[in-house]
Design a protein around this motif. Structure first.
Motif, short mmCIF file in Angstrom:
data_model
loop_
_atom_site.label_atom_id
_atom_site.label_comp_id
_atom_site.label_asym_id
_atom_site.label_seq_id
_atom_site.Cartn_x
_atom_site.Cartn_y
_atom_site.Cartn_z
N LEU A 150 0.36 -7.66 1.76
CA LEU A 150 0.41 -7.69 3.23
C LEU A 150 0.92 -6.33 3.71
N ASP A 151 0.07 -5.57 4.38
CA ASP A 151 0.47 -4.21 4.77
C ASP A 151 -0.25 -3.83 6.05
N ALA A 152 0.46 -3.13 6.94
CA ALA A 152 -0.13 -2.70 8.22
C ALA A 152 -0.92 -1.41 8.07
N ALA A 202 -1.85 -6.52 8.11
CA ALA A 202 -1.04 -7.23 9.11
C ALA A 202 0.24 -6.45 9.36
N ASP A 203 0.67 -6.55 10.63
CA ASP A 203 1.93 -5.91 11.03
C ASP A 203 3.02 -6.98 11.00
N ILE A 204 4.10 -6.74 10.26
CA ILE A 204 5.14 -7.78 10.14
C ILE A 204 5.91 -7.99 11.45
N VAL A 205 5.70 -7.10 12.42
CA VAL A 205 6.33 -7.30 13.74
C VAL A 205 5.61 -8.41 14.51
N GLU A 262 9.75 0.88 7.70
CA GLU A 262 9.77 2.29 8.08
C GLU A 262 10.85 2.89 7.20
N SER A 263 10.48 3.90 6.39
CA SER A 263 11.39 4.30 5.32
C SER A 263 11.78 5.78 5.34
N HIS A 264 11.41 6.47 6.40
CA HIS A 264 11.57 7.92 6.41
C HIS A 264 12.75 8.28 7.34
N SER A 301 19.19 0.11 10.17
CA SER A 301 18.18 -0.95 10.29
C SER A 301 18.03 -1.71 8.97
N LYS A 302 18.16 -1.02 7.85
CA LYS A 302 18.10 -1.72 6.55
C LYS A 302 19.34 -2.59 6.38
N ALA A 303 20.50 -2.08 6.81
CA ALA A 303 21.73 -2.88 6.71
C ALA A 303 21.59 -4.16 7.53
N HIS A 321 9.55 -8.29 -0.49
CA HIS A 321 9.45 -7.62 0.81
C HIS A 321 9.85 -6.14 0.70
N LEU A 322 8.81 -5.29 0.69
CA LEU A 322 9.05 -3.84 0.64
C LEU A 322 8.63 -3.13 1.92
N ALA A 323 7.84 -3.78 2.78
CA ALA A 323 7.34 -3.09 3.98
C ALA A 323 8.51 -2.61 4.82
N ALA A 344 0.83 -1.21 0.00
CA ALA A 344 0.00 0.00 0.00
C ALA A 344 0.86 1.27 0.00
N GLY A 345 2.18 1.09 0.05
CA GLY A 345 3.09 2.24 0.08
C GLY A 345 3.45 2.72 -1.32
N PHE A 346 4.42 3.57 -1.37
CA PHE A 346 4.81 4.23 -2.63
C PHE A 346 5.28 3.20 -3.67
N ILE A 347 6.41 2.58 -3.47
CA ILE A 347 6.94 1.66 -4.48
C ILE A 347 6.09 0.39 -4.53
N GLY A 348 5.71 -0.10 -3.33
CA GLY A 348 4.96 -1.35 -3.26
C GLY A 348 3.68 -1.32 -4.08
N ASN A 401 17.30 6.50 -4.69
CA ASN A 401 16.00 7.18 -4.53
C ASN A 401 15.07 6.97 -5.71
N ASN A 402 13.83 6.73 -5.39
CA ASN A 402 12.76 6.63 -6.39
C ASN A 402 11.86 7.85 -6.25
N TYR A 403 11.33 8.31 -7.35
CA TYR A 403 10.37 9.42 -7.34
C TYR A 403 9.23 9.08 -8.27
N PRO A 421 19.90 5.88 11.59
CA PRO A 421 19.19 4.70 12.13
C PRO A 421 18.40 3.98 11.05
N TYR A 422 17.81 4.72 10.11
CA TYR A 422 17.11 4.05 9.00
C TYR A 422 18.05 3.12 8.25
N SER A 423 19.18 3.66 7.78
CA SER A 423 20.06 2.83 6.95
C SER A 423 20.71 1.72 7.78
N1 LIG Z 1 11.43 5.39 -1.75
C1 LIG Z 1 12.71 5.28 -2.08
O1 LIG Z 1 13.27 6.14 -2.77
C2 LIG Z 1 13.51 4.06 -1.67
C3 LIG Z 1 14.85 3.99 -2.03
C4 LIG Z 1 15.57 2.83 -1.70
C5 LIG Z 1 14.96 1.80 -1.02
N2 LIG Z 1 13.65 1.89 -0.66
C6 LIG Z 1 13.02 0.76 0.05
O2 LIG Z 1 11.89 0.35 -0.71
C7 LIG Z 1 10.87 -0.11 0.17
C8 LIG Z 1 9.58 0.66 -0.10
O3 LIG Z 1 9.83 2.05 0.09
P1 LIG Z 1 8.66 3.13 -0.06
O4 LIG Z 1 9.30 4.45 -0.26
O5 LIG Z 1 7.63 2.63 -1.00
O6 LIG Z 1 8.06 3.09 1.45
P2 LIG Z 1 6.71 3.70 2.00
O7 LIG Z 1 7.07 4.29 3.34
O8 LIG Z 1 6.01 4.56 0.99
O9 LIG Z 1 5.78 2.41 2.20
C9 LIG Z 1 6.04 1.47 3.21
C10 LIG Z 1 4.82 0.56 3.31
O10 LIG Z 1 5.11 -0.41 4.33
C11 LIG Z 1 4.01 -0.49 5.21
N3 LIG Z 1 4.52 -0.86 6.55
C12 LIG Z 1 5.30 -0.10 7.36
N4 LIG Z 1 5.53 -0.75 8.51
C13 LIG Z 1 4.89 -1.95 8.41
C14 LIG Z 1 4.76 -3.07 9.27
N5 LIG Z 1 5.31 -3.07 10.50
N6 LIG Z 1 4.06 -4.14 8.85
C15 LIG Z 1 3.47 -4.14 7.61
N7 LIG Z 1 3.54 -3.11 6.77
C16 LIG Z 1 4.25 -2.02 7.16
C17 LIG Z 1 3.36 0.88 5.20
O11 LIG Z 1 2.00 0.84 5.60
C18 LIG Z 1 3.54 1.29 3.74
O12 LIG Z 1 2.45 0.85 2.96
C19 LIG Z 1 11.40 0.09 1.60
O13 LIG Z 1 11.89 -1.15 2.04
C20 LIG Z 1 12.53 1.10 1.44
O14 LIG Z 1 13.52 0.90 2.42
C21 LIG Z 1 12.90 3.01 -0.97
#
Ligand SMILES: NC(=O)c1ccc[n+]([C@@H]2O[C@H](COP(=O)([O-])OP(=O)(O)OC[C@H]3O[C@@H](n4cnc5c(N)ncnc54)[C@H](O)[C@@H]3O)[C@@H](O)[C@H]2O)c1
Length: 203
Positions: A34-36, A60-63, A86-88, A160-162, A82-84, A11-15, A186-188, A156-158
């Motif tokens: 699957l999205d929280a 669903a929450d993946i935690v 915290e990305s900010h 956690s991803k690492a 797996h794209l879910a 339900a997020g941006f890239i997903g 970065n994606n736009y 902390p974001y990077s």
């Molecule tokens: N946007 C970018 O430019 C970019 C660049 C490099 C990597 N990424 C990676 O790509 C992926 C997607 O990025 P995005 O920008 O679309 O993110 P986003 O923040 O737009 O979307 C994240 C989605 O994950 C869901 N989510 C968050 N916590 C959750 C949880 N605990 N359980 C289930 N769902 C949960 C949110 O509801 C949301 O729909 C991320 O893993 C991010 O690290 C993004």
């Protein structure tokens, strides 16, 4: 249905773009989103495909390991994208633990659920983990990162991803779980969460 794919964070941006692509391109695949639905998730992003027969949404929450296991047992997926996350980046500076829960523990919960559902029979199975180039640190005005660049996360974001990348790789080495790991920059574009476009440092 010839294959079942669980896409997290759909339900997020890239997903949302990945879900739409798979639902439209592979009508014989069952696609589970699957999205929280955190502040970043928005089902309006998927209005045009929500009624298609090969699309299912699971909130669903993946935690929550039990909930994740329940979904994997119910659908018996062939693959996970797996794209879910915290990305900010700015939020990670204010609240690092939220990033540990979702990005690290959430990823390990998904790996465990996949391993359990696949019962060590990995024929035709794949876990695709979407990560970021931020795990490599900061790039100067010139140069580039490669898969050989040492990890050097700065936020902390990077971090956690690492950590999540290391767990994915470790499950591949230890349990032979088949995975693909990508570290995009970065994606736009459409469906970008509005506040993220305010600053160049947001991911
Ligand atoms: N946007 C970018 O430019 C970019 C660049 C490099 C990597 N990424 C990676 O790509 C992926 C997607 O990025 P995005 O920008 O679309 O993110 P986003 O923040 O737009 O979307 C994240 C989605 O994950 C869901 N989510 C968050 N916590 C959750 C949880 N605990 N359980 C289930 N769902 C949960 C949110 O509801 C949301 O729909 C991320 O893993 C991010 O690290 C993004």
């Amino acid at each position: 249905m010839s294959k079942t794919i669980i896409i997290t964070g759909g339900a997020g941006f890239i997903g949302s773009h990945v879900v739409r692509l798979f639902v439209n391109k592979y009508p014989d695949y069952k696609i589970i989103n699957l999205d929280a639905l955190t502040y970043a998730g928005n089902l309006e992003n998927l209005k045009d495909i929500e009624d298609l027969p090969n699309y299912v949404f699971e909130k669903a929450d993946i935690v929550d390991a039990n909930r994740v296991n329940e979904i994997f047992q119910k659908y018996q997926p062939d693959g996970v994208i797996h794209l879910a996350a915290e990305s900010h980046v700015d939020r990670s500076i204010l609240s690092p633990l939220d990033f540990v829960y979702t990005n690290v523990i959430g990823t390990v919960n998904l790996l465990n659920a996949a391993k359990e559902a696949w019962k060590n029979d990995f024929e035709g199975k794949r876990f695709y983990h979407i990560s970021t180039d931020e795990v490599y640190g900061a790039l100067g005005a010139e140069g580039l990162f490669t898969e050989e660049t040492p990890y050097s996360p700065n936020s902390p974001y990077s971090a956690s991803k690492a950590a999540s990348d290391h767990f994915v790789r470790a499950y591949g080495e230890t349990y032979h779980l088949p995975f693909v790991l990508s570290n995009c920059s970065n994606n736009y574009g459409p469906n970008h969460f509005p506040r993220k476009t305010d600053s160049a440092i947001y991911q």
